[in-house]
Scaffold this motif. Structure first.
Motif: not given
Ligand code: KG4
Ligand code: ZN
Length: 410
Positions: A306-311, A332-339
């Motif tokens: 999966a695409t690396p993702t941070l919530v 910086q980690y090519n990670c998506r970020c959501y809230r």
């Protein structure tokens, strides 16, 4: 897409449309009575939220028996308003979801009793919801088809601070958690000690929101420095007690210096708030950075394909400075970020209803009809833990620095 999935997965549910179903969510874990209706496409049909904040602010904190009384006095009316706004009949609901843990047992009981009464009366399944899981899953409602499992979640609220890998309802793996206070709790206590509520604009605001606002008007964002907690510990745990105690000491020293009266506030409170917010951001970033590296480790590969993702979720996720820093870190980690949208970051009934939808989508046959055998639990953990795994990995990071907040000194 979700409606189609639902069609396949909840065949045993005897009522309601098979294409679109409505779930009622009831939240009473602390001091907000939240009732909402969400459908299986993530559309919110009603969202009623009755806050007790004004009452508890007067007494300097939550008094559990009073919180229970207020929930009791308001829940029926909140439910009726909810049905009226949604223009639905109770028979049209597919299920009733209710927070059963963690929270104040006396408050939880009011929600559970009411949910049980409705479920029995209208013969609906009752879906127990873990409050922190509901925070963790909420952002999915607004990003259907985009925010898939698994993802890393930073849960920051008034009672909790946790990092978890989220794979589905009931499938959260803990990577780290606070050893003492939660960040929202620290913000609230520090704001109270600072006496921010004597300023009219902050009178009815929670501590975190008031600190965030004051910090934006700092003239010297470097005037107050906070040591980094747990700097030497190669795990993903958190600690806010040191930040809180350092705050109390710094405020006291400044009060002495300025001879602040007992009902006054230090003159440079805005600089103090900016320093505090920066200290909290740095700590959250440090611990989350290690968690990200752990999830991305090629020998562990917790994100799989999966695409690396941070919530980022929970009441403290309302904070724009914190979210901007977490997004910066993720980038910086090519990670998506959501809230979640701000109206759904803090406690509300929508997140409980949405968790109910997720349960419906995930389960095939095990919907709860045995209304009597649902336990309430003041505290509750997640199903699995990788806390030891993180320690054993001994990850050493090259730290990403926080963004500069507020105005810089001229
Ligand atoms: O998730 P939540 O509504 O309730 C709990 O489950 O605890 O979180 C409440 C916490 C409070 O401690 C409050 O100070 C904090 O969220 N909070 C904020 C902000 N808005 C609410 N903290 C920092 N910045 C904000 N803008
Ligand atoms: Zn919460």
């Amino acid at each position: 897409m979700y409606a189609k999935l639902l069609k396949q997965s909840i065949a045993p549910v005897p009522v309601g449309s098979r294409l679109l179903s409505y779930v009622l969510g009831i939240e009473t874990s602390c001091d907000d009575t939240g009732i909402a209706i969400v459908d299986t496409n993530g559309k919110v049909h009603a969202n009623v939220l009755e806050s007790q904040q004004e009452f508890h602010t007067r007494y300097g904190g939550i008094i559990p028996p009073r919180a229970q009384d207020l929930h009791r006095a308001r829940i029926k009316h909140a439910y009726e308003r909810c049905m009226e706004i949604a223009q639905l009949q109770p028979q049209q609901l597919e299920a009733i979801a209710v927070t059963t843990r963690p929270g104040l047992p006396m408050s939880l009981l009011v929600g559970l009793r009411f949910a049980r009464h409705l479920a029995r009366k209208y013969q609906k399944p009752l879906l127990p919801v873990h409050h922190m899981e509901a925070h963790a899953l909420q952002a999915r409602m607004e990003h259907i088809g985009e925010l898939d499992y698994p993802f890393l979640c930073l849960l920051i609220s008034g009672g909790h601070c946790q990092l978890a890998l989220v794979q589905g309802t009931g499938r959260l793996t803990l990577l780290g958690e606070t050893l003492d206070d939660a960040p929202g709790e620290a913000f609230d206590k520090i704001a109270r000690r600072l006496r921010l509520s004597i300023l009219p604009q902050y009178r009815l605001w929670n501590g975190g929101r008031a600190i965030e606002h004051a910090a934006q008007y700092a003239s010297d964002v470097n005037a107050f420095e906070f040591p980094l907690p747990l700097a030497r510990e190669r795990n993903c745990n958190f600690s806010f007690a040191g930040i809180k105690n350092n705050s109390f000491r710094a405020i006291k020293a400044q009060e002495r210096l300025e001879r602040t009266p007992p009902d006054g506030i230090i003159s440079n409170y805005k600089d103090f708030c900016a320093g505090l917010l920066r200290g909290v951001c740095r700590h959250l970033m440090h611990r989350t950075q290690r968690a990200l590296e752990y999830c991305l480790d090629p020998s562990i590969k917790l994100f799989g394909n999966a695409t690396p993702t941070l919530v980022v979720s929970g009441g403290v996720a309302n904070n724009d400075a914190i979210f901007a820093n977490m997004s910066h870190l993720a980038q910086q980690y090519n990670c998506r970020c959501y809230r979640p949208s701000k109206r759904y970051c803090s406690d509300n009934g929508v997140m409980i209803a949405w968790h109910g939808v997720e349960q419906l989508l995930q389960s095939k046959t095990n919907l709860r009809w045995d209304y009597e055998h649902i336990d309430l639990a003041g505290t509750a953990g997640f199903s699995a833990s990788a806390v030891t795994g993180v320690i054993e990995a001994g990850i050493k990071c090259k730290w990403i620095q926080p963004l500069t907040l507020g105005k810089t000194p001229t």
